[in-house]
Design an enzyme around this catalytic site. Sequence first.
Site, short mmCIF file in Angstrom:
data_model
loop_
_atom_site.label_atom_id
_atom_site.label_comp_id
_atom_site.label_asym_id
_atom_site.label_seq_id
_atom_site.Cartn_x
_atom_site.Cartn_y
_atom_site.Cartn_z
N ARG A 1 -9.57 0.51 9.23
CA ARG A 1 -9.15 -0.87 9.50
C ARG A 1 -10.19 -1.64 10.27
O ARG A 1 -9.99 -2.83 10.54
CB ARG A 1 -7.87 -0.84 10.33
CG ARG A 1 -6.61 -0.94 9.51
CD ARG A 1 -5.48 -0.67 10.46
NE ARG A 1 -4.34 -1.47 10.20
CZ ARG A 1 -3.25 -1.02 9.59
NH1 ARG A 1 -3.21 0.19 9.10
NH2 ARG A 1 -2.22 -1.80 9.45
N LYS B 1 0.83 -1.21 0.00
CA LYS B 1 0.00 0.00 0.00
C LYS B 1 0.87 1.27 0.00
O LYS B 1 0.64 2.18 -0.78
CB LYS B 1 -0.92 0.01 1.23
CG LYS B 1 -1.82 -1.22 1.34
CD LYS B 1 -2.71 -1.17 2.56
CE LYS B 1 -2.00 -1.23 3.89
NZ LYS B 1 -1.25 -2.50 4.15
N ARG C 1 11.80 -5.58 4.54
CA ARG C 1 11.60 -4.13 4.31
C ARG C 1 12.64 -3.29 5.07
O ARG C 1 13.00 -3.59 6.20
CB ARG C 1 10.20 -3.73 4.76
CG ARG C 1 10.01 -2.21 4.74
CD ARG C 1 8.58 -1.78 4.85
NE ARG C 1 7.90 -2.38 5.98
CZ ARG C 1 6.59 -2.33 6.15
NH1 ARG C 1 5.82 -1.73 5.25
NH2 ARG C 1 6.03 -2.89 7.19
N ARG D 1 0.43 -9.40 13.13
CA ARG D 1 -0.22 -8.36 12.31
C ARG D 1 -1.10 -9.00 11.24
O ARG D 1 -2.18 -8.50 10.94
CB ARG D 1 0.83 -7.46 11.68
CG ARG D 1 1.47 -6.51 12.69
CD ARG D 1 2.73 -5.89 12.17
NE ARG D 1 2.51 -5.09 11.00
CZ ARG D 1 3.47 -4.79 10.11
NH1 ARG D 1 4.69 -5.25 10.28
NH2 ARG D 1 3.19 -4.05 9.07
N ARG E 1 11.70 -1.57 10.62
CA ARG E 1 10.65 -1.20 11.56
C ARG E 1 10.56 -2.22 12.69
O ARG E 1 10.70 -3.41 12.45
CB ARG E 1 9.30 -1.13 10.83
CG ARG E 1 9.01 0.24 10.25
CD ARG E 1 7.81 0.31 9.36
NE ARG E 1 6.61 -0.38 9.82
CZ ARG E 1 5.46 -0.38 9.17
NH1 ARG E 1 5.34 0.30 8.03
NH2 ARG E 1 4.42 -1.03 9.62
P1 AP5 Z 1 4.88 -1.52 1.77
O1 AP5 Z 1 4.51 -0.70 0.58
O2 AP5 Z 1 5.62 -0.85 2.89
O3 AP5 Z 1 3.61 -2.37 2.30
P2 AP5 Z 1 2.33 -1.88 3.09
O4 AP5 Z 1 1.15 -2.57 2.52
O5 AP5 Z 1 2.27 -0.37 3.15
O6 AP5 Z 1 2.66 -2.52 4.49
P3 AP5 Z 1 2.61 -1.93 5.97
O7 AP5 Z 1 3.34 -2.93 6.81
O8 AP5 Z 1 3.12 -0.52 6.05
O9 AP5 Z 1 1.12 -1.97 6.25
P4 AP5 Z 1 0.46 -2.04 7.61
O10 AP5 Z 1 -0.92 -1.81 7.18
O11 AP5 Z 1 0.69 -3.21 8.45
O12 AP5 Z 1 1.25 -0.93 8.45
P5 AP5 Z 1 0.87 0.55 8.88
O13 AP5 Z 1 2.09 1.36 8.80
O14 AP5 Z 1 -0.37 1.01 8.20
O15 AP5 Z 1 5.77 -2.74 1.21
C1 AP5 Z 1 6.30 -3.74 2.05
C2 AP5 Z 1 7.64 -4.23 1.47
O16 AP5 Z 1 7.43 -4.84 0.20
C3 AP5 Z 1 8.65 -3.11 1.22
O17 AP5 Z 1 9.93 -3.59 1.53
C4 AP5 Z 1 8.54 -2.80 -0.29
O18 AP5 Z 1 9.76 -2.35 -0.82
C5 AP5 Z 1 8.13 -4.16 -0.86
N1 AP5 Z 1 7.17 -4.02 -1.95
C6 AP5 Z 1 6.05 -3.23 -1.92
N2 AP5 Z 1 5.35 -3.36 -3.06
C7 AP5 Z 1 6.04 -4.26 -3.81
C8 AP5 Z 1 5.80 -4.83 -5.10
N3 AP5 Z 1 4.71 -4.50 -5.82
N4 AP5 Z 1 6.71 -5.74 -5.58
C9 AP5 Z 1 7.79 -6.08 -4.84
N5 AP5 Z 1 8.06 -5.58 -3.61
C10 AP5 Z 1 7.20 -4.68 -3.11
O19 AP5 Z 1 0.44 0.30 10.41
C11 AP5 Z 1 1.40 0.00 11.41
C12 AP5 Z 1 0.70 -0.09 12.77
O20 AP5 Z 1 0.09 1.18 13.10
C13 AP5 Z 1 -0.46 -1.11 12.87
O21 AP5 Z 1 0.00 -2.41 13.14
C14 AP5 Z 1 -1.30 -0.51 13.99
O22 AP5 Z 1 -0.74 -0.79 15.25
C15 AP5 Z 1 -1.18 0.99 13.74
N6 AP5 Z 1 -2.25 1.52 12.86
C16 AP5 Z 1 -2.08 2.12 11.63
N7 AP5 Z 1 -3.27 2.49 11.12
C17 AP5 Z 1 -4.22 2.12 12.04
C18 AP5 Z 1 -5.64 2.21 12.05
N8 AP5 Z 1 -6.33 2.75 11.03
N9 AP5 Z 1 -6.29 1.71 13.13
C19 AP5 Z 1 -5.61 1.17 14.18
N10 AP5 Z 1 -4.27 1.05 14.21
C20 AP5 Z 1 -3.57 1.51 13.14
#
Ligand code: AP5
Length: 230
Positions: free
Chosen positions: A90, A15, A129, A173, A162
């Site tokens: 979420r 994402k 990552r 997660r 991270r």
């Molecule tokens: P990346 O693009 O970073 O993936 P992502 O889907 O953004 O993954 P996240 O881990 O950031 O999502 P998340 O939803 O768990 O975390 P968030 O920060 O929102 O890509 C991942 C890896 O793959 C990278 O190394 C990239 O280079 C590689 N890659 C990407 N696309 C690729 C492709 N097409 N091909 C090849 N490689 C690729 O949330 C973190 C924490 O915050 C949560 O656990 C929770 O505690 C809290 N939180 C955040 N939002 C909320 C909410 N709305 N409600 C409650 N808690 C929340």
Amino acid sequence: MLEAIILLGAPGAGKGTAAERIREQAGYTHISTGDMLRDAVKQGTELGRAAEAYMRRGELVPDDLMIRLVEERLNTAGDGSFFMFDGFPRTLIQAELLEEALRKRDGKITHVLLLESPREVLMQRLTGRRVCRRCGAIYHVVNVPPKRTGICDLCGGELYQRADDQEATVVNRLEVYRRQTESLIEHYERQGLLRRVDSSQGPDKLVADIMRILRPTGREDATHRNCRGG
Ligand code: AP5
């Protein structure tokens, strides 16, 4: 008029990576609640202190804190804004409150893009990552390596792993996503907003697929109108 798209998908679906490219190509303001929370933790704000333990365990931060955070961000929006939510909503409660917040501002959700990848791809991506400490650019040790190990190509900042990308936390997660977020798929399917995208392909093809879905709204003309939110 305020328009929003939502990037939905499991941790590691890509994402954040896709969002940055869509922002560059189509000009949406990128709202990543994960980035906003990590920033709050780094700054040591009240929200950051409340959220840190949940994030470290890979649990969701409570809905009331998340809603307040997003409401505050929407309050800074000007007329004719185009938002891209990444990592929000979420839960069903977050989804309903987002819809209400948008309605109050004469806004609506135009697309919900579900990024889908098999579990083994998600695991490989999250554990490999690396993120730039200075500008937040996202890399992967194999898939998207920097030119110099441990150094950001864009700003020369240090790359780090991270805290929630350790294998045990990643497993939790993914389970939290299954239990608390997957129900949103049906919610948006019922509203006719959901579009599925294969996110196991490389980022260029993935973003090309997404742009083909978004194009009818004309947002590709909005390049550089908005900027990264957070
Ligand atoms: P990346 O693009 O970073 O993936 P992502 O889907 O953004 O993954 P996240 O881990 O950031 O999502 P998340 O939803 O768990 O975390 P968030 O920060 O929102 O890509 C991942 C890896 O793959 C990278 O190394 C990239 O280079 C590689 N890659 C990407 N696309 C690729 C492709 N097409 N091909 C090849 N490689 C690729 O949330 C973190 C924490 O915050 C949560 O656990 C929770 O505690 C809290 N939180 C955040 N939002 C909320 C909410 N709305 N409600 C409650 N808690 C929340």
